[in-house]
Design an enzyme around this catalytic site. Structure first.
Site, mmCIF file in Angstrom:
data_model
loop_
_atom_site.group_PDB
_atom_site.id
_atom_site.type_symbol
_atom_site.label_atom_id
_atom_site.label_comp_id
_atom_site.label_asym_id
_atom_site.label_seq_id
_atom_site.Cartn_x
_atom_site.Cartn_y
_atom_site.Cartn_z
ATOM 1 N N SER A 144 0.872 -1.173 0.000
ATOM 2 C CA SER A 144 0.000 0.000 0.000
ATOM 3 C C SER A 144 0.901 1.213 0.000
ATOM 4 O O SER A 144 2.071 1.133 0.413
ATOM 5 C CB SER A 144 -0.882 0.005 1.254
ATOM 6 O OG SER A 144 -1.405 1.298 1.503
ATOM 7 N N TYR A 162 -0.628 0.610 10.484
ATOM 8 C CA TYR A 162 -0.751 0.114 9.110
ATOM 9 C C TYR A 162 0.517 0.404 8.313
ATOM 10 O O TYR A 162 1.046 -0.462 7.602
ATOM 11 C CB TYR A 162 -1.966 0.752 8.453
ATOM 12 C CG TYR A 162 -2.285 0.241 7.071
ATOM 13 C CD1 TYR A 162 -2.300 -1.124 6.793
ATOM 14 C CD2 TYR A 162 -2.606 1.129 6.047
ATOM 15 C CE1 TYR A 162 -2.617 -1.593 5.525
ATOM 16 C CE2 TYR A 162 -2.924 0.672 4.779
ATOM 17 C CZ TYR A 162 -2.925 -0.689 4.524
ATOM 18 O OH TYR A 162 -3.234 -1.152 3.266
ATOM 19 N N LYS A 165 3.045 -2.443 6.672
ATOM 20 C CA LYS A 165 3.313 -2.548 5.239
ATOM 21 C C LYS A 165 4.778 -2.250 4.915
ATOM 22 O O LYS A 165 5.366 -2.863 4.013
ATOM 23 C CB LYS A 165 2.388 -1.598 4.461
ATOM 24 C CG LYS A 165 0.947 -2.048 4.399
ATOM 25 C CD LYS A 165 0.777 -3.304 3.546
ATOM 26 C CE LYS A 165 -0.680 -3.589 3.239
ATOM 27 N NZ LYS A 165 -0.862 -4.770 2.368
#
Length: 300
Positions: A143, A156, A160
């Site tokens: 992402s 997050y 990632k």
């Protein structure tokens, strides 16, 4: 001859958007595809869809962050198909929270999920590829959060980014075996407009949540040079390329599928010049499942 004839792939993550679409495009390219998901119904639905299109596909159930499950999924695929040539890993847990309010149990669950799924899917797929003498391709989905900092995105983004650098390290370690490890980075996806972000489109009084990043879909759209959100099919085409022999000399590479977002000058908002906006945009696009149209998102 199809691009993936004779190849066997496992896709970890089976929903009708990203995972299911990638599985469909791999199968359409000639691969035999195992679809693995924690939700057995999702895996079965995707496998049934692929078979309805005349493709070789079967469902497996398991958690990509649990070693026994991943080992079984890989072993079952080898037992059924005799080999593994490619895996695509989309698994992980998304968590949004400010740093000041972050609960350690939520942090651990989110940060460990993507990296752990990356390790386990890579480890067991690579072992099977080496044992079978296959010069395979391992693909992890990232992402834009892997490359940037954003408010409410600490867990997050850390997760990632960990997966990104794990993939780079694995690419170097597995290169002597002829196994390639690459990543695909999308930005905010178009299907989010009719899934978990649909309230922002449907509710005229929608207010951004305090626990989420402080920008709207309209803000995001205006920042993308090519003027639209990435579709699941865009990711699937990138996965087909990385799974194929056409990318046989690429490893440790990240493919940004983001319409130019990552490389643009930060302060420039292309949409301010082109006039693109979310209200008009949602009236021009179609819903999709497995990369196939399912009708207009919103009538004019």
């Amino acid at each position: 001859m199809n691009r993936l004839d004779g190849k066997v792939a496992i896709v970890f993550g089976a929903g009708p958007n990203i995972g299911g679409t990638i599985a469909h495009f791999l199968a359409r390219g000639g691969a035999r595809v195992a679809i693995a998901d924690l939700d057995d119904r999702a895996a079965v639905n995707t496998a049934e869809f692929l078979r309805s299109r005349g493709h070789h596909a079967f469902a497996l159930t398991g958690d990509a962050a649990k070693e026994d499950d991943v080992a079984r999924i890989v072993a079952d695929t080898v037992k059924s198909c005799g080999q593994i040539d490619c895996i695509v890993n989309t698994a992980g847990k998304v968590h949004w929270s400010s740093v000041l309010d972050m609960k350690i149990e939520d942090w651990n669950a989110a940060v460990l999920s993507f990296a752990t799924a990356g390790l386990l899917t890579t480890k067991h797929a690579a072992k099977a590829m080496i044992a079978g003498g296959r010069r395979g391709s391992i693909i992890h989905l990232l992402s834009t959060a892997a490359h940037y900092g954003q408010p409410a995105g600490a867990a997050y983004g850390a997760a990632k980014a960990a997966l990104l650098n794990f993939a780079r390290s694995a690419a170097m370690e597995l290169a002597p075996h002829g196994i390639r490890v690459n990543t695909i980075t999308p930005c905010a996806m178009e299907h989010q407009l009719w899934t978990h972000m649909r309230a922002e489109i449907e509710d005229e009084k929608f207010v951004l949540k305090e626990s989420r990043p402080p920008y709207s879909r309209d803000d995001f759209l205006k920042s993308i040079p090519l003027g639209r959100f990435p579709r699941a099919s865009d990711l699937a085409w990138a996965a087909v390329f990385l799974a194929s022999d056409e990318s046989s000399f690429l490893t440790g590479v990240d493919i940004p599928v983001d319409g130019g977002l990552r490389v643009k000058y930060p302060a420039w908002r292309p949409g301010d010049e082109t006039g693109v906006n979310i209200r008009d945009y949602v009236r021009t696009i179609e819903k999709t499942e497995f990369g196939e149209p399912r009708g207009k998102l919103k009538e004019s």
